[in-house]
Design a protein around this motif. Structure first.
Motif, short mmCIF file in Angstrom:
data_model
loop_
_atom_site.label_atom_id
_atom_site.label_comp_id
_atom_site.label_asym_id
_atom_site.label_seq_id
_atom_site.Cartn_x
_atom_site.Cartn_y
_atom_site.Cartn_z
N ARG A 131 49.20 -40.11 0.30
CA ARG A 131 49.96 -41.20 0.97
C ARG A 131 49.21 -41.80 2.35
NH1 ARG A 131 53.05 -44.40 -3.02
NH2 ARG A 131 53.94 -42.75 -4.57
N GLY A 132 48.45 -42.33 2.62
CA GLY A 132 48.88 -43.03 4.30
C GLY A 132 48.68 -44.04 4.53
N ASP A 133 48.38 -44.95 5.04
CA ASP A 133 48.68 -46.14 6.12
C ASP A 133 47.87 -47.18 5.09
OD1 ASP A 133 49.92 -45.40 7.82
OD2 ASP A 133 48.24 -45.57 9.59
N PHE A 134 46.87 -46.10 4.09
CA PHE A 134 46.28 -47.10 2.97
C PHE A 134 46.32 -47.50 1.66
CE2 PHE A 134 44.76 -42.69 3.55
CZ PHE A 134 45.25 -42.40 2.28
N GLY A 135 47.66 -46.68 1.30
CA GLY A 135 48.67 -46.72 0.52
C GLY A 135 48.58 -45.29 -0.45
N LEU A 136 48.07 -45.03 -1.54
CA LEU A 136 48.49 -43.92 -2.83
C LEU A 136 47.00 -43.68 -2.99
CD1 LEU A 136 49.26 -41.74 -4.14
CD2 LEU A 136 49.64 -43.51 -6.25
N LEU A 137 46.17 -42.52 -2.69
CA LEU A 137 45.80 -42.31 -3.11
C LEU A 137 45.74 -41.36 -4.37
CD1 LEU A 137 42.68 -42.46 -0.64
CD2 LEU A 137 42.47 -43.71 -2.96
N ALA A 138 44.89 -41.13 -5.78
CA ALA A 138 45.39 -40.07 -6.84
C ALA A 138 43.38 -39.74 -6.93
CB ALA A 138 46.27 -40.48 -8.24
N CYS A 139 43.77 -38.61 -7.60
CA CYS A 139 42.46 -38.48 -8.62
C CYS A 139 42.65 -37.05 -9.38
CB CYS A 139 41.69 -37.53 -7.33
SG CYS A 139 40.02 -36.64 -7.33
N GLU A 140 42.17 -37.74 -10.14
CA GLU A 140 42.03 -36.24 -11.44
C GLU A 140 40.22 -36.08 -12.37
OE1 GLU A 140 43.99 -37.50 -15.02
OE2 GLU A 140 45.63 -38.05 -14.08
N ILE A 141 40.38 -34.70 -11.96
CA ILE A 141 39.18 -34.31 -13.10
C ILE A 141 38.95 -33.36 -14.14
CG2 ILE A 141 37.30 -33.09 -12.57
CD1 ILE A 141 37.35 -33.32 -9.13
N ARG A 142 38.21 -33.81 -14.48
CA ARG A 142 38.50 -33.18 -16.39
C ARG A 142 37.46 -32.80 -16.75
NH1 ARG A 142 42.84 -36.09 -20.34
NH2 ARG A 142 43.99 -36.52 -17.44
N SER A 143 36.98 -31.37 -17.64
CA SER A 143 35.48 -31.55 -18.52
C SER A 143 36.08 -31.13 -19.98
CB SER A 143 34.95 -30.98 -17.24
OG SER A 143 35.89 -29.68 -17.46
N VAL A 144 35.50 -31.12 -20.11
CA VAL A 144 35.08 -30.44 -21.47
C VAL A 144 33.98 -29.87 -21.42
CG1 VAL A 144 36.87 -31.76 -23.12
CG2 VAL A 144 34.60 -32.56 -23.07
N ASN A 145 34.25 -29.12 -23.12
CA ASN A 145 32.27 -28.17 -23.01
C ASN A 145 31.18 -29.33 -23.55
OD1 ASN A 145 34.03 -25.86 -22.95
ND2 ASN A 145 34.05 -26.38 -25.29
N HIS A 146 29.78 -28.58 -23.26
CA HIS A 146 28.60 -29.39 -23.26
C HIS A 146 27.69 -29.16 -22.62
CE1 HIS A 146 26.02 -33.64 -23.39
NE2 HIS A 146 27.02 -34.08 -23.62
N GLU B 282 34.97 -35.74 -16.11
CA GLU B 282 35.44 -37.41 -15.79
C GLU B 282 36.06 -37.22 -14.98
OE1 GLU B 282 37.60 -38.32 -19.49
OE2 GLU B 282 35.88 -39.10 -20.58
N VAL B 283 36.20 -37.85 -14.18
CA VAL B 283 36.19 -38.33 -12.45
C VAL B 283 36.90 -39.67 -12.04
CG1 VAL B 283 36.56 -38.73 -9.94
CG2 VAL B 283 34.85 -36.65 -11.45
N TRP B 284 38.11 -39.37 -12.39
CA TRP B 284 39.25 -40.81 -11.79
C TRP B 284 39.74 -40.67 -10.20
CZ3 TRP B 284 39.56 -38.62 -16.56
CH2 TRP B 284 39.52 -39.07 -18.01
N ILE B 285 40.03 -41.61 -9.42
CA ILE B 285 39.60 -42.48 -8.59
C ILE B 285 40.52 -43.19 -8.55
CG2 ILE B 285 40.05 -41.88 -5.79
CD1 ILE B 285 37.17 -39.79 -6.50
N ARG B 286 42.35 -43.95 -8.28
CA ARG B 286 42.60 -45.06 -7.50
C ARG B 286 43.74 -44.89 -6.48
NH1 ARG B 286 48.30 -45.50 -9.51
NH2 ARG B 286 48.54 -42.68 -9.77
N HIS B 287 43.52 -45.73 -6.48
CA HIS B 287 43.88 -46.99 -5.27
C HIS B 287 44.98 -48.15 -5.32
CE1 HIS B 287 43.67 -48.95 -0.84
NE2 HIS B 287 44.21 -48.10 -1.18
N GLU B 288 46.28 -47.05 -4.77
CA GLU B 288 46.95 -48.32 -4.82
C GLU B 288 47.46 -49.22 -3.04
OE1 GLU B 288 50.44 -47.13 -6.82
OE2 GLU B 288 49.44 -46.99 -8.89
#
Length: 284
Positions: A10-25, A59-65
């Motif tokens: 969290r910061g002046d910009f709000g909330l940043l959340a990041c998730e990284i996950r992987s499966v076999n390929h 797969e990568v998710w980055i969410r900004h609130e």
């Protein structure tokens, strides 16, 4: 290789959340889902992933609130508000008994209240830093799973060694059993026992069922699998190849089998190799 990591800041910009996950390929496949204000970071994020990963479906998710704003931080779009008031006045002329338009009604309309825009550069810097931290955790998760998989493969390599030793120990007994069968058969036929011909037949039989070369190659390939695992790095494709070679030798061993015990060893070897092959699909 399967792995998961999540971080948020969290910061002046709000909330940043990041998730990284992987499966076999078999190859590296990336899917990035970024907030509207972060789409410009996609090339940099993809390059970071390529530098760290060799294969896997990632797969990568980055969410900004945005941060909650106070009344003093809100800007009013006066131009839009004036147009809305004018439009409402025109409607008043056409309709009867219309309810009066008040300021609260206008402020509720989309676009009238404009929240402050976060500093784009600061937001991008924070998002990249958060991604790097999450990627570090993600890499640690993959390494832990890799260590566990290496231990499983090592256990199966030990079992392969045991089966190879059994197969080697059985060979003299198999030849002796064949010698006795020949002698018994000749006795039943009351034929003259030609020791020279008998020995030639035994030599031919021993050569036919000799699996010493296959056992040596199995041991060599198993040792190489251990070496590759110990070396670390992106070893998945090397292990794929080595397991193909192990399976080839196990098949040859089965083809030369002349006893139920030898056939069983070949089957056990192929089962162990297949189990390792399935695990190797999880290794980068």
């Amino acid at each position: 290789m399967t792995a998961f990591a999540r971080q948020e800041i969290r910061g002046d910009f709000g909330l940043l959340a990041c998730e990284i996950r992987s499966v076999n390929h078999r190859h590296l496949e990336m899917a990035l889902r970024l907030g509207d204000s972060l789409h410009g970071l996609e090339p940099a994020l993809r390059e970071r992933l390529r530098q760290q990963l060799g294969r896997g479906k990632v797969e990568v998710w980055i969410r900004h609130e945005p941060a909650e704003t106070s009344a003093t931080q809100v800007r009013i779009n006066l131009e839009l508000a004036a147009k809305l008031v004018a439009a409402a006045a025109e409607i008043d002329k056409l309709a009867r008994h219309t309810a009066p338009l008040n300021a609260v009604d206008i402020l509720r309309l989309p676009g009238v209240m404009v929240p402050p825009t976060p500093d784009a550069e600061a937001l991008a810097t924070a998002a990249l830093a958060l991604f790097d931290t999450t990627l570090t955790d993600f890499g640690a998760s993959r390494r832990r799973e890799g260590d566990a998989l290496a231990a499983l493969i090592a256990a199966r390599l030990d079992a392969v060694g045991v089966e190879c030793a059994k197969a080697a120990e059985r060979l003299p007994g198999i030849i002796q059993h064949y010698r006795q069968r020949l002698q018994d058969r000749l006795s039943e036929l009351k034929g003259e026992l030609n020791h020279e011909r008998l020995e030639q037949e035994l030599v031919f039989f021993a050569q036919k069922i000799d699996v010493a070369e296959e056992l040596d190659r199995l041991a060599t390939h198993a040792a190489e699998v251990r070496r590759v695992l110990a070396a670390g790095g992106m070893v998945g494709r090397k292990l794929d190849f080595l397991l193909q070679e192990l399976n080839r030798e196990a098949n040859t061993l089965g083809a030369k089998s002349v006893s139920a015990d030898s056939s069983q060893s070949s089957v056990e070897l192929k089962v162990l190799i297949e189990q390792m092959r399935e695990q190797v699909q999880n290794i980068e």
